[in-house]
Design an enzyme around this catalytic site. Structure first.
Site, PDB file in Angstrom:
ATOM      1  CG  ASN A   9     -47.070 -23.694   9.532  1.00 16.96           C
ATOM      2  OD1 ASN A   9     -46.672 -23.567  11.526  1.00 16.96           O
ATOM      3  ND2 ASN A   9     -46.776 -25.084   9.044  1.00 16.96           N
ATOM      4  CE  LYS A  11     -43.189 -23.598   7.315  1.00 10.54           C
ATOM      5  NZ  LYS A  11     -42.859 -24.260   5.780  1.00 10.54           N
ATOM      6  CG  HIS A  94     -45.574 -28.930   8.465  1.00  7.05           C
ATOM      7  ND1 HIS A  94     -43.990 -28.593   7.952  1.00  7.05           N
ATOM      8  CD2 HIS A  94     -45.802 -27.988   7.499  1.00  7.05           C
ATOM      9  CE1 HIS A  94     -44.283 -28.136   7.102  1.00  7.05           C
ATOM     10  NE2 HIS A  94     -45.657 -27.550   7.063  1.00  7.05           N
ATOM     11  CD  GLU A  96     -40.970 -26.758   7.824  1.00  8.91           C
ATOM     12  OE1 GLU A  96     -41.568 -26.769   8.185  1.00  8.91           O
ATOM     13  OE2 GLU A  96     -41.281 -26.541   6.921  1.00  8.91           O
ATOM     14  CD  GLU A 166     -48.824 -28.134   4.535  1.00  5.26           C
ATOM     15  OE1 GLU A 166     -49.033 -26.710   3.756  1.00  5.26           O
ATOM     16  OE2 GLU A 166     -47.798 -27.985   4.398  1.00  5.26           O
ATOM     17  N   GLY A 172     -42.008 -23.971   1.275  1.00  2.00           N
ATOM     18  CA  GLY A 172     -41.010 -23.255   0.845  1.00  2.00           C
ATOM     19  C   GLY A 172     -40.089 -22.623  -0.330  1.00  2.00           C
ATOM     20  CB  SER A 211     -44.718 -21.753  -3.021  1.00  3.33           C
ATOM     21  OG  SER A 211     -43.112 -22.767  -1.888  1.00  3.33           O
TER      22      SER A 211
HETATM   23  P1  PGA Z   1     -45.136 -22.301   2.605  1.00  4.64           P
HETATM   24  O1  PGA Z   1     -45.451 -23.671   3.828  1.00  4.64           O
HETATM   25  O2  PGA Z   1     -46.071 -21.637   2.793  1.00  4.64           O
HETATM   26  O3  PGA Z   1     -43.862 -21.011   3.245  1.00  4.64           O
HETATM   27  O4  PGA Z   1     -44.425 -23.019   1.434  1.00  4.64           O
HETATM   28  C1  PGA Z   1     -46.327 -23.880   3.694  1.00  4.64           C
HETATM   29  C2  PGA Z   1     -46.362 -25.314   4.592  1.00  4.64           C
HETATM   30  O5  PGA Z   1     -45.532 -25.590   5.749  1.00  4.64           O
HETATM   31  O6  PGA Z   1     -47.190 -25.728   5.836  1.00  4.64           O
END
Ligand code: PGA
Length: 248
Positions: A9, A11, A94, A96, A166, A172, A211
């Protein structure tokens, strides 16, 4: 036996040049991948991603999708537009999108329905905030998010979908859920689905996201209900991403 899937992903990251290089790197290392592999790209790069990936074993898709088919919805991208560029996946819900852009459970369910309507596999993201975990409401939150989709589309719809658990506090942040913490929620999700349809529960891939990296992927993917990962930061460099694809 469910196949393991690793999906990137990206982003709001990348450029024409960096994405070309990233995809070239991923393709060069695919012979060592033990998992199915896909990338979800910013809309504007999808035609280029299609050009580079068509005919390869790497799948691709979008990071969101409009719940609408067409019309006066400035800035939106529809399922039929994604079909025009042969997308296979669309991420929906997601965290976000939920926390920064205010998408509600019902919006996510509508986007899930739109993806299915156009033959795309929705990657449905579920997960709790840190304060929700600390308050002991993780299962309640994940169940509510999942119920919005089941209520609209029926449990059978999950047979054509991928779920990504998640935990928002792990995205992140470098804070990964422990394999057991993740497994517990994955098992909860699968059991919840099994109460409605055991066949769907057995079939649906449940990815973990938050992560994931080359160092922790093996242990996470070895848990019985973890069927791969949705990868943010570590999907932006071919070597980091491939290290995860070699796990599992
Ligand atoms: P990350 O993001 O691997 O940077 O923690 C995962 C995601 O948001 O799908």
């Amino acid at each position: 036996m469910r196949q393991t899937l690793v999906a990137g992903n990206w982003k709001l990251n990348g450029s024409k040049e960096s994405i070309q290089e990233l995809l070239k790197g991923i393709l060069a290392g695919m012979s060592e991948a033990k998992t199915a592999v896909a990338v979800c790209a910013p809309y504007i790069y999808i035609p280029m991603v299609q050009e580079i990936l068509s005919g390869t074993e790497v799948g691709f898709g979008s990071e969101s999708i409009s719940e609408h088919d067409s019309g006066a919805f400035t800035g939106e991208i529809s399922g039929s537009m994604l079909n025009d560029f042969s997308c296979q996946y669309a991420i929906v819900g997601h965290s976000e999108r939920r926390t920064i852009f205010g998408e509600k459970d019902a919006d996510t369910a509508n986007k899930f329905a739109a993806a299915r309507k156009y033959g795309l596999t929705p990657i449905l993201c579920l997960g709790e905030l840190l304060e929700e975990r600390e308050a002991g409401t993780t299962e309640e939150v994940v169940a509510r998010q999942l119920d919005a989709v089941i209520g609209l589309e029926g449990v059978g719809a999950l047979a054509d979908a991928v779920i990504a658990y998640e935990p928002v506090w792990a995205i992140g942040t470098g804070l990964t859920a422990s394999p057991q913490q993740a497994q517990d929620v994955h098992a909860f999700i699968r059991e919840k689905i099994a109460k409605l349809d055991a066949g769907v529960a057995e079939k649906v891939q449940i990815l973990y996201g938050g992560s994931v990296n080359g160092g922790n992927a093996d242990e996470l993917f070895s848990m019985p209900d973890i069927d791969g990962g949705l990868i943010g930061g570590a999907s932006l460099k071919a070597e980091d991403f491939l290290a995860i694809c070699r796990a599992g």
